[in-house]
Scaffold this active site. Sequence first.
Site, mmCIF file in Angstrom:
data_model
loop_
_atom_site.group_PDB
_atom_site.id
_atom_site.type_symbol
_atom_site.label_atom_id
_atom_site.label_comp_id
_atom_site.label_asym_id
_atom_site.label_seq_id
_atom_site.Cartn_x
_atom_site.Cartn_y
_atom_site.Cartn_z
ATOM 1 N N TRP A 1 0.848 -1.202 0.000
ATOM 2 C CA TRP A 1 0.000 0.000 0.000
ATOM 3 C C TRP A 1 0.880 1.247 0.000
ATOM 4 O O TRP A 1 0.594 2.232 -0.670
ATOM 5 C CB TRP A 1 -0.904 0.012 1.249
ATOM 6 N N HIS A 2 1.991 1.188 0.756
ATOM 7 C CA HIS A 2 2.839 2.365 0.864
ATOM 8 C C HIS A 2 3.566 2.678 -0.434
ATOM 9 O O HIS A 2 3.842 3.832 -0.732
ATOM 10 C CB HIS A 2 3.857 2.205 1.999
ATOM 11 N N GLY A 3 3.917 1.662 -1.173
ATOM 12 C CA GLY A 3 4.613 1.977 -2.405
ATOM 13 C C GLY A 3 4.847 0.739 -3.233
ATOM 14 O O GLY A 3 4.943 -0.368 -2.711
#
Lengths: 482, 78
Positions: A328-330
């Site tokens: 989700w973060h990257g």
Amino acid sequence: MLFNSIEFFIFLPIVFICYWFFLKKNIKYQNFFLLIASYVFYAWWDWRFLSLILFSSILDYLIGLKIFENKDREKSKKYWLWISMTINLSILGFFKYFNFFISSFIDAFDTIGISLNHYSLNIILPVGISFYTFQTMSYSLDISKNKIEPTKDFIAFATFVAFFPQLVAGPIERASNLLPQFLKQRKFDYKIALDGASQILWGLFKKIVIADNCAPYVNEVFGNYSDQPTLTLITGTVVFAFQIYADFSGYTDIAIGVAKLFGFDFKQNFNYPYFATNISDFWKKWHISLSSWLNDYVFTPLAINFRNHKKRGIFSAVFITFLVSGLWHGAGWNFIVWGGLHGLFYLPIIFSKKRFTAISTAKGPKKNTAKISDLPKIISTFTLVCITYIFFRSETLTDALLFIKSIFYNHSITRAATIETSVILFIILLVLVEWLQRDKQYGLQIQSLKINRIFKWSIYYLVIFFIFWYGAEKQDFIYFQF
Amino acid sequence: MNEYLNDLSNLFREVLENDDITLNPETTANDIEEWDSINHIYLVVEIEKTYQIKFKSSQILEWKNVGDIVSAIIEKKS
């Protein structure tokens, strides 16, 4: 529009005055006005992607109603839910992960000796997409689980999705908390507005004075890690820990503070995470709106399905949840490793104790009750978190691994980044203030303290002075890239 | 309902290691400090073992309060 920009400080008073003075009597006009203001706020950055937000809003508004219509027909309900999930995740997948999957795919073929043409699209990531898609998805999911009922008021729903304080970097609000607030009259309360304003001030202080002043040093350390001595690499990682905390929790404070000015109550998103006494405690205090989202929609369904495998089942659910959190973060292997490490850090917690605490609690945070005797636990938890930040901050997984190698073994030390003493003093000030104020919602919440009024206002003016005097060159908020 | 509530209260006390728990149909996870998402899984496992039943996973996800749990047990037992 950035919260730390001049435009925003012209935009905010205009919206505030129109909202409270001209449209006070009619919530429908107020909502519509907030929707337009939110779209203007977003369009300032890039108007083309407004269509995506509008599309996402229409999609989940209609699907929410359809799921509710079919609430006693399990199959049709699932069918509509799947449409929402597939479309939302496809949009997110395309904009965020397309190039990552293509290049990972090509690399995988490379390793077995098959060479494919490199192919990638120049895709711009629409700001806030990871935040608002999660928000709309949770709406449909909650209706399908009979946790909430859909609204028929499209304007209220669209404003709930796009409300400008939380549109681009959260908190990821749930419909159960925020949507009803759009359906009832808001009252102006001077005390709450003052509280909001002081929270905005604290957020600006954290962002402009602390995070932005840490940035040049951290950029230098992580940009040229192979030339730096061990101690600098370690300091750089610790300073990054404070940079990202000040940046993201500063953003959140501004968001929550602005919402208070308009009579809205957002859930707390940070609860002094660096005073956490173990990793599970950390995740109850850091980016709470995301960790409780993952807890409800990823961890819990997985753990229920794995429940017969006992602790192994629970660990697997935790581990998968953190891999999802990383992704989700990257779109990068470094983020996946970052998530995986946090998952692994749960191993001793899950297998050593009979009962333990969760990834995050949906109940919302309680007051932070850390004690000075918890210090050894606090420091060891912070150290673990810092180790994971090497993966989080590095550009690629290879960079992260080389960074760690350079900490232990480095031949080519040619320079050492230097940090301003004032930055270190500000970090110490932040830690001290937050420690003293850890039972409050945010560091500068001093309204209820029994201290002289003049002293109280002097503190506010001092913070304003710091912002203008020590404010660093303006930087984007780190979490905008997610 | 009441007889199940008594049994469940005992089960909750044991799993959550808190002797002060007394359940009523409206009790939710918000009311009990120890009832978090991981302990929730232990509770489900323990309830299934005690009553020798097996819930559908999707059904468990819809529970909102203790009343829903009791209804699910009664439905399975009948």
